[in-house]
Design an enzyme around this catalytic site. Structure first.
Site, PDB file in Angstrom:
ATOM      1  N   LYS A   8       0.848  -1.208   0.000  1.00 38.03           N
ATOM      2  CA  LYS A   8       0.000   0.000   0.000  1.00 38.03           C
ATOM      3  C   LYS A   8       0.878   1.252   0.000  1.00 38.03           C
ATOM      4  O   LYS A   8       2.054   1.188   0.386  1.00 38.03           O
ATOM      5  CB  LYS A   8      -0.931   0.034   1.221  1.00 38.03           C
ATOM      6  CG  LYS A   8      -0.247  -0.046   2.600  1.00 38.03           C
ATOM      7  CD  LYS A   8       0.064   1.279   3.264  1.00 38.03           C
ATOM      8  CE  LYS A   8       0.599   1.088   4.685  1.00 38.03           C
ATOM      9  NZ  LYS A   8       1.511   2.141   5.123  1.00 38.03           N
ATOM     10  N   ASP A 133      -2.005  -1.436  10.680  1.00 34.40           N
ATOM     11  CA  ASP A 133      -2.446  -1.290   9.286  1.00 34.40           C
ATOM     12  C   ASP A 133      -2.845  -2.636   8.670  1.00 34.40           C
ATOM     13  O   ASP A 133      -3.112  -2.731   7.480  1.00 34.40           O
ATOM     14  CB  ASP A 133      -1.364  -0.603   8.435  1.00 34.40           C
ATOM     15  CG  ASP A 133      -0.046  -1.372   8.426  1.00 34.40           C
ATOM     16  OD1 ASP A 133       0.036  -2.423   9.076  1.00 34.40           O
ATOM     17  OD2 ASP A 133       0.903  -0.904   7.750  1.00 34.40           O
TER      18      ASP A 133
HETATM   19  O1  C5P Z   1       0.659  -1.604  15.165  1.00 35.79           O
HETATM   20  P1  C5P Z   1       2.058  -1.705  14.700  1.00 35.79           P
HETATM   21  O2  C5P Z   1       2.719  -2.996  15.107  1.00 35.79           O
HETATM   22  O3  C5P Z   1       2.257  -1.407  13.279  1.00 35.79           O
HETATM   23  O4  C5P Z   1       2.808  -0.560  15.494  1.00 35.79           O
HETATM   24  C1  C5P Z   1       4.206  -0.555  15.718  1.00 35.79           C
HETATM   25  C2  C5P Z   1       4.521   0.570  16.667  1.00 35.79           C
HETATM   26  O5  C5P Z   1       4.288   1.836  16.026  1.00 35.79           O
HETATM   27  C3  C5P Z   1       3.656   0.604  17.914  1.00 35.79           C
HETATM   28  O6  C5P Z   1       4.201  -0.183  18.932  1.00 35.79           O
HETATM   29  C4  C5P Z   1       3.678   2.085  18.274  1.00 35.79           C
HETATM   30  O7  C5P Z   1       4.892   2.421  18.905  1.00 35.79           O
HETATM   31  C5  C5P Z   1       3.711   2.768  16.919  1.00 35.79           C
HETATM   32  N1  C5P Z   1       2.366   3.159  16.457  1.00 35.79           N
HETATM   33  C6  C5P Z   1       1.741   4.246  17.034  1.00 35.79           C
HETATM   34  N2  C5P Z   1       0.503   4.629  16.591  1.00 35.79           N
HETATM   35  C7  C5P Z   1      -0.096   3.982  15.584  1.00 35.79           C
HETATM   36  C8  C5P Z   1       0.537   2.867  14.969  1.00 35.79           C
HETATM   37  C9  C5P Z   1       1.765   2.489  15.433  1.00 35.79           C
HETATM   38  O8  C5P Z   1       2.286   4.868  17.949  1.00 35.79           O
HETATM   39  N3  C5P Z   1      -1.282   4.401  15.125  1.00 35.79           N
END
Ligand code: C5P
Length: 276
Positions: A8, A133
């Site tokens: 994406k 995502d």
């Molecule tokens: O959800 P995902 O594993 O992609 O997120 C990785 C890290 O990115 C989370 O632990 C957080 O630190 C940060 N994050 C965030 N806010 C979001 C998505 C991700 O702070 N909306």
């Protein structure tokens, strides 16, 4: 059973506020592109394994989001271990959702392979547990994403007339191969009072430049000047709009020509995609 998990790009991304759970509320538009991995589930086996092709060959199986997706379904629906084959084309640490897309594809594949008859809504809930995502990739349709990125509203957006050039440095100036999402979030100052992405996106593409903003760009461009170079090269090559995708380090340019002439050295991953 074979599928092709798509990458994406993000069109605009606002980091609105930090949440008590440590995540950030965001608003962004996500669009699937034709750059994709290939994921196959072949047979049940005594233990789950992923045969990797391309990159990440030495990453332990248990750390792969495909394994984590299988494990989640195994815990809740008692499915057997299986053998996966995963050919990677989507670069990691790129802001293109490669790992999340593979995980979402795993849910869809295993749902069919084991005839679990789980609805897409249930699969999206599971996907959101693995990554912010990840739910987007269950349908892989253009969507406005809110909350952590997991609250999705389908939108009408047609970029089929544009070639989407994707460019990513193979190595960053600090020696890393990509950008870590948590590090990128730690560099952004959240701000809520702006024209929403959903409004800017409804303008013609030719008016997006300087209006459709990715909040990660300012701090990331300061830390990694090589990204500034990519975006200006894309504009100089005739892009109508160019930006970084998500938390980077991949950038993209939208071109009205079918085959834009790009002049990047072998130090860059370059791929001309279409919207899917
Ligand atoms: O959800 P995902 O594993 O992609 O997120 C990785 C890290 O990115 C989370 O632990 C957080 O630190 C940060 N994050 C965030 N806010 C979001 C998505 C991700 O702070 N909306």
């Amino acid at each position: 059973m074979l599928c092709f998990p798509k990458a994406k790009i993000n069109l605009g991304l606002q980091v609105l506020r930090k949440r008590p759970d440590g995540y950030h509320d965001i608003e962004t538009v996500m669009v699937p592109v034709s750059l994709h991995d290939a994921l196959e589930v072949t047979k049940t086996a005594p233990r789950t394994d992923i045969r990797m092709y391309g990159t990440d060959l030495f990453v332990p199986v248990e750390q792969n989001l495909v394994f984590k997706a299988w494990k989640l379904l195994a815990d809740r629906h008692k499915i057997k271990p299986v053998i996966f084959h995963l050919a990677k084309s989507i670069p990691a640490g790129a802001g293109m959702g490669g790992g999340s897309s593979d995980a979402a594809a795993t849910f869809v594949l295993l749902n069919n392979f084991f005839r679990l008859e789980l609805s897409n809504d249930v699969l999206k809930t599971y996907a959101a547990e693995l990554g912010s995502d990840c739910a987007f990739f269950i349908d892989s349709k253009p969507a406005l994403a809110q909350g952590r990125g997991e609250i999705l509203k389908s939108i009408e957006l047609d970029l089929s007339n544009y070639a989407i050039a994707i460019v990513k440095p193979l190595k960053m100036s600090d020696g890393q191969t990509g950008i870590s999402t948590p590090v990128a979030y730690s560099l952004v100052k959240p701000d809520v009072a702006r024209i929403p992405v959903s409004e800017v996106i409804s303008l013609p593409v030719s008016e997006w430049r300087n209006r459709l903003i990715n909040d990660f760009e300012k701090p990331i461009l300061q830390k990694y000047p090589e990204i500034v170079g990519i975006i200006s090269k894309l504009y100089n090559a005739g892009a109508v709009y160019a930006a970084m995708s998500g938390s980077g380090s991949a950038c993209f340019g939208l071109f009205e020509t079918k085959n834009p002439t790009l002049n990047f050295s072998r130090d860059f991953f370059v791929h001309i995609a279409k919207m899917q």
